[in-house]
Design an enzyme around this catalytic site. Structure first.
Site, PDB file in Angstrom:
ATOM      1  N   TRP A 168      24.452  21.724  -1.702  1.00 22.82           N
ATOM      2  CA  TRP A 168      24.741  19.546  -1.740  1.00 22.82           C
ATOM      3  C   TRP A 168      25.886  19.609  -2.336  1.00 22.82           C
ATOM      4  O   TRP A 168      27.140  19.049  -1.465  1.00 22.82           O
ATOM      5  CB  TRP A 168      23.435  19.495  -2.752  1.00 22.82           C
ATOM      6  CG  TRP A 168      23.623  19.578  -4.019  1.00 22.82           C
ATOM      7  CD1 TRP A 168      23.223  20.483  -4.823  1.00 22.82           C
ATOM      8  CD2 TRP A 168      24.450  18.680  -5.322  1.00 22.82           C
ATOM      9  NE1 TRP A 168      23.366  20.322  -6.442  1.00 22.82           N
ATOM     10  CE2 TRP A 168      23.880  18.824  -6.394  1.00 22.82           C
ATOM     11  CE3 TRP A 168      24.576  17.192  -5.201  1.00 22.82           C
ATOM     12  CZ2 TRP A 168      24.307  18.640  -7.566  1.00 22.82           C
ATOM     13  CZ3 TRP A 168      25.985  16.943  -5.849  1.00 22.82           C
ATOM     14  CH2 TRP A 168      25.363  17.361  -7.235  1.00 22.82           C
ATOM     15  N   HIS A 270      31.794  18.954 -12.878  1.00 20.98           N
ATOM     16  CA  HIS A 270      31.567  17.544 -12.535  1.00 20.98           C
ATOM     17  C   HIS A 270      31.217  16.631 -13.482  1.00 20.98           C
ATOM     18  O   HIS A 270      30.771  17.342 -14.295  1.00 20.98           O
ATOM     19  CB  HIS A 270      30.325  17.589 -11.586  1.00 20.98           C
ATOM     20  CG  HIS A 270      28.663  18.084 -12.213  1.00 20.98           C
ATOM     21  ND1 HIS A 270      28.432  19.068 -12.191  1.00 20.98           N
ATOM     22  CD2 HIS A 270      28.272  17.011 -12.842  1.00 20.98           C
ATOM     23  CE1 HIS A 270      27.575  19.005 -12.800  1.00 20.98           C
ATOM     24  NE2 HIS A 270      27.106  18.095 -13.516  1.00 20.98           N
TER      25      HIS A 270
HETATM   26  P1  M7G Z   1      23.851  18.146 -14.274  1.00 20.04           P
HETATM   27  O1  M7G Z   1      24.122  17.779 -15.413  1.00 20.04           O
HETATM   28  O2  M7G Z   1      23.780  19.109 -13.670  1.00 20.04           O
HETATM   29  O3  M7G Z   1      22.368  17.665 -14.012  1.00 20.04           O
HETATM   30  O4  M7G Z   1      24.846  16.627 -12.856  1.00 20.04           O
HETATM   31  P2  M7G Z   1      20.941  17.073 -14.076  1.00 20.04           P
HETATM   32  O5  M7G Z   1      20.737  16.866 -12.835  1.00 20.04           O
HETATM   33  O6  M7G Z   1      19.837  17.499 -15.450  1.00 20.04           O
HETATM   34  O7  M7G Z   1      22.356  15.466 -15.126  1.00 20.04           O
HETATM   35  C1  M7G Z   1      23.914  17.404 -11.982  1.00 20.04           C
HETATM   36  C2  M7G Z   1      23.971  15.555 -11.263  1.00 20.04           C
HETATM   37  O8  M7G Z   1      24.191  15.028  -9.973  1.00 20.04           O
HETATM   38  C3  M7G Z   1      22.787  14.630 -11.690  1.00 20.04           C
HETATM   39  O9  M7G Z   1      23.189  13.303 -12.331  1.00 20.04           O
HETATM   40  C4  M7G Z   1      22.398  14.583 -10.201  1.00 20.04           C
HETATM   41  O10 M7G Z   1      21.143  13.344 -10.466  1.00 20.04           O
HETATM   42  C5  M7G Z   1      23.195  14.610  -9.114  1.00 20.04           C
HETATM   43  N1  M7G Z   1      22.733  15.045  -8.092  1.00 20.04           N
HETATM   44  C6  M7G Z   1      22.413  16.500  -7.985  1.00 20.04           C
HETATM   45  N2  M7G Z   1      22.306  16.571  -6.753  1.00 20.04           N
HETATM   46  C7  M7G Z   1      21.075  17.411  -5.914  1.00 20.04           C
HETATM   47  C8  M7G Z   1      22.725  15.558  -5.682  1.00 20.04           C
HETATM   48  C9  M7G Z   1      22.759  15.094  -4.539  1.00 20.04           C
HETATM   49  O11 M7G Z   1      22.356  15.570  -3.333  1.00 20.04           O
HETATM   50  N3  M7G Z   1      23.703  13.638  -3.966  1.00 20.04           N
HETATM   51  C10 M7G Z   1      24.341  13.477  -5.254  1.00 20.04           C
HETATM   52  N4  M7G Z   1      25.101  12.053  -5.076  1.00 20.04           N
HETATM   53  N5  M7G Z   1      23.904  13.566  -6.603  1.00 20.04           N
HETATM   54  C11 M7G Z   1      22.840  15.087  -6.911  1.00 20.04           C
END
Ligand code: M7G
Length: 330
Positions: A168, A270
């Site tokens: 993604w 990120h």
């Molecule tokens: P993280 O700190 O790796 O993990 O953040 P977390 O999900 O436990 O916080 C990844 C961030 O990417 C999160 O805030 C997710 O909501 C966001 N995210 C995940 N996916 C799969 C997507 C996506 O497909 N599109 C977007 N725009 N955001 C995503």
């Protein structure tokens, strides 16, 4: 999440009803028109058969479900959206009110809003892996203490074997998905990043603003990989990200919480941009590292994040927690 009820299996009556509904909808679809975004969206929802509630919160009005879409495992997140100030006039004008009780100066009603003001933000992960199911399941957490050596001996090998797919992320960077949602794009291969709304944000109100900045460099897994050589990249994300948010959403830097997660769920650098005052999931001190602190720490010690002990919570059935236990570190 605060206030989350324990997981429960759906009753067989609920499951059967959902399954009947899915079959009926499938049959209807066969008679319907193919193609078009709307048809696809409806189809995805109508064939979902929920088997259990992974977690839910009455206060946050959110429910995480595990089930099937056709033969694939799926996680569906249902979340009631906040009431928007700009829709209040329409809400009061266009709703029906049913009196529930009246006592002296107190009265309570059930308000039936027009459907478009009563939406449920729905997130679908399909096919969902076991890791996705665990991520959304209510569980006890344990705080882990990870030295630089623990990272290299325990965490890194686990992350290399087990982490969630980054497809993604690459789709966003290559504009194969969500291209129309991009808020800011810096194409520089070294310093560049893409800023766009997080999956968790419906963009209906800035009160719960949530954006992510995804670095273009592909080889930085997490905070642990950062050293002073990455300062220009981090400063670029911080500076241009804040400017873009100000321009698009009229929110100044003093209203933003800009941070990295450690551990993240996705091991590609990120940065989270959320509105200060919004209690975003994962913004607690045990997981969020302010980008401004990260920059300063690297300025004072170029290898800060490679050598320091870092603390983070892991859920009871997280495989990484098992590895820490096996290594005698917990
Ligand atoms: P993280 O700190 O790796 O993990 O953040 P977390 O999900 O436990 O916080 C990844 C961030 O990417 C999160 O805030 C997710 O909501 C966001 N995210 C995940 N996916 C799969 C997507 C996506 O497909 N599109 C977007 N725009 N955001 C995503």
């Amino acid at each position: 999440m605060a206030d989350v009820a324990t997981k429960r299996e759906l009753s067989s009556a609920e499951t059967e009803a959902a399954s009947r509904e899915a079959k009926r909808a499938k049959a209807d679809d066969k008679n319907g028109e193919e193609g078009g975004d709307e048809a696809e969206w409806e189809n995805v929802l109508s064939t979902f058969t929920a088997s259990r509630v992974l977690s839910d919160s009455a206060r946050e009005k959110i429910m995480f479900l595990h089930g099937k879409i056709a033969d694939d495992d799926a996680v569906v997140v249902l979340e009631k959206t906040p009431i928007r100030e700009d829709s209040l006039a329409e809400l009061f004008r266009g709703s029906k009110l049913r009196l529930e009780m009246k006592n002296d100066i107190y009265s309570s009603y059930r308000l039936q809003a027009p459907p478009h003001l009563n939406e449920i933000k729905t997130t679908v992960v399909c096919p969902a892996t076991e890791k996705h199911v665990k991520k959304y399941q209510r569980q006890e957490s344990f705080l882990v203490e990870e030295t630089g050596e623990d990272y290299r001996a325990v965490t890194l090998p686990y992350v290399q074997e087990q982490s969630l797919s980054l497809q993604w992320v690459y789709n966003i960077l290559e504009k194969k998905a969500e291209a129309d949602r991009i808020v800011y794009d810096d194409p520089d291969p070294e310093l560049g990043f893409v800023l766009l709304p997080d999956l968790k944000w419906d963009q209906k109100q800035v009160d719960d603003l949530y954006l992510i900045a995804i670095a273009r460099q592909k080889d930085i897994k997490s905070l642990r990989d950062l050293s002073s050589e990455h300062l220009p990249l981090l400063q670029n994300i911080f500076q241009k990200g804040k400017e873009a948010v100000l321009q698009r959403y009229k929110l100044p830097a003093s209203k933003l919480r800009v941070y990295l997660h450690y551990q993240p769920s996705y091991y590609h650098l990120h940065v989270h941009f959320t509105k200060l005052g919004y209690d975003a999931p994962g913004c607690g001190v045990e997981r969020a590292h302010l980008l401004s602190d990260v920059i300063q720490n690297l300025q004072s010690d170029p290898q800060f994040y490679r050598s320091r002990t870092l603390y983070f919570p892991l859920r009871a059935d997280d495989g990484l927690l098992g590895r820490f236990k096996e290594a005698g570190r917990l």
